[in-house]
Design a protein around this motif. Structure first.
Motif, PDB file in Angstrom:
ATOM      1  N   LYS A  13       2.590 -17.194   6.126  1.00 28.42           N
ATOM      2  CA  LYS A  13       2.804 -17.031   7.563  1.00 28.42           C
ATOM      3  C   LYS A  13       3.322 -15.629   7.839  1.00 28.42           C
ATOM      4  N   ALA A  14       2.418 -14.665   7.685  1.00 22.49           N
ATOM      5  CA  ALA A  14       2.709 -13.250   7.911  1.00 22.49           C
ATOM      6  C   ALA A  14       1.380 -12.524   8.055  1.00 22.49           C
ATOM      7  N   PRO A  15       1.367 -11.412   8.792  1.00 23.17           N
ATOM      8  CA  PRO A  15       0.116 -10.666   8.947  1.00 23.17           C
ATOM      9  C   PRO A  15      -0.359 -10.045   7.632  1.00 23.17           C
ATOM     10  N   VAL A  16      -1.647  -9.793   7.559  1.00 26.56           N
ATOM     11  CA  VAL A  16      -2.264  -9.215   6.360  1.00 26.56           C
ATOM     12  C   VAL A  16      -1.546  -7.936   5.937  1.00 26.56           C
ATOM     13  N   GLU A  17      -1.195  -7.074   6.873  1.00 24.94           N
ATOM     14  CA  GLU A  17      -0.573  -5.795   6.544  1.00 24.94           C
ATOM     15  C   GLU A  17       0.752  -5.992   5.810  1.00 24.94           C
ATOM     16  N   LYS A  18       1.503  -7.004   6.195  1.00 27.43           N
ATOM     17  CA  LYS A  18       2.789  -7.298   5.555  1.00 27.43           C
ATOM     18  C   LYS A  18       2.580  -7.825   4.134  1.00 27.43           C
ATOM     19  N   TRP A  20      -0.127  -7.220   2.299  1.00 24.56           N
ATOM     20  CA  TRP A  20      -0.662  -6.074   1.564  1.00 24.56           C
ATOM     21  C   TRP A  20       0.477  -5.191   1.061  1.00 24.56           C
ATOM     22  N   ALA A  21       1.436  -4.912   1.916  1.00 20.40           N
ATOM     23  CA  ALA A  21       2.580  -4.093   1.506  1.00 20.40           C
ATOM     24  C   ALA A  21       3.318  -4.747   0.342  1.00 20.40           C
ATOM     25  N   ALA A  22       3.503  -6.062   0.386  1.00 18.81           N
ATOM     26  CA  ALA A  22       4.238  -6.776  -0.661  1.00 18.81           C
ATOM     27  C   ALA A  22       3.530  -6.738  -2.008  1.00 18.81           C
ATOM     28  N   ILE A  23       2.207  -6.595  -2.018  1.00 25.33           N
ATOM     29  CA  ILE A  23       1.482  -6.562  -3.301  1.00 25.33           C
ATOM     30  C   ILE A  23       1.127  -5.151  -3.747  1.00 25.33           C
ATOM     31  N   VAL A 136       5.449 -15.893  -1.343  1.00 24.66           N
ATOM     32  CA  VAL A 136       5.485 -16.550  -0.030  1.00 24.66           C
ATOM     33  C   VAL A 136       6.901 -16.513   0.529  1.00 24.66           C
ATOM     34  N   GLU A 137       7.872 -16.899  -0.280  1.00 28.76           N
ATOM     35  CA  GLU A 137       9.265 -16.914   0.174  1.00 28.76           C
ATOM     36  C   GLU A 137       9.719 -15.515   0.581  1.00 28.76           C
ATOM     37  N   PHE A 138       9.389 -14.510  -0.226  1.00 30.61           N
ATOM     38  CA  PHE A 138       9.780 -13.135   0.057  1.00 30.61           C
ATOM     39  C   PHE A 138       9.165 -12.635   1.370  1.00 30.61           C
ATOM     40  N   VAL A 139       7.859 -12.783   1.521  1.00 29.09           N
ATOM     41  CA  VAL A 139       7.182 -12.245   2.694  1.00 29.09           C
ATOM     42  C   VAL A 139       7.604 -12.990   3.965  1.00 29.09           C
TER      43      VAL A 139
END
Length: 142
Positions: A13-18, A20-23, A136-139
């Motif tokens: 439950k977060a936008p693709v850009e967020k 993408w940044a996490a990975i 998932v928890e982090f994002v």
């Protein structure tokens, strides 16, 4: 696909850009995937993911980037060695926007080339269950 391939799909439950940044951003990767990360989302770039509990870093080479949709890298199974087809697997992340956020599809291949294909696949299957849960928890908490 072979029977040894690992496939996982998760909804975040977060936008693709967020996502993408996490990975792709080292300071963010190290908050959900291991303890340290050296990473540059550029094809041909080298890096490493480290786990203090395991006592070393797994080296990687980025193979393909299509920002913010696809990331592919090869990572070594042993610590502190450069990845080659005989000692590594290939991890692919595909991100797709959904109504509620992002669908992340993971595919890990190349186990059949390793010395202990079944053991490596089993270990990474368990590892991805835990790590993707942490992603998932982090994002979603940021």
């Amino acid at each position: 696909m072979t029977p040894l391939d690992i496939t996982r799909s998760i909804d975040i439950k977060a936008p693709v850009e967020k996502v993408w940044a996490a990975i792709t951003e080292p300071d963010l990767i190290a908050q959900w995937f291991g303890d340290t990360a050296e990473f540059d989302a550029t094809p041909g770039a080298s890096g490493a993911f480290g786990w203090r509990d395991h006592g070393g870093a797994f080296r990687i080479v980025v193979e393909h980037v299509d920002k913010p949709k696809t990331l592919v890298y090869r990572w070594a199974r042993d610590f502190d060695v450069d990845p080659t087809p005989a000692n590594s697997t290939v991890v692919r992340f595909d991100l797709t926007a959904t109504e509620d956020g992002t669908r992340l599809d993971l595919l890990e291949t190349g186990f059949e080339e390793l010395a202990d294909p079944q053991g490596a696949q089993s270990g990474n299957t368990e590892g991805w269950l835990a790590e993707l849960g942490e992603l998932v928890e982090f994002v979603e908490s940021r």
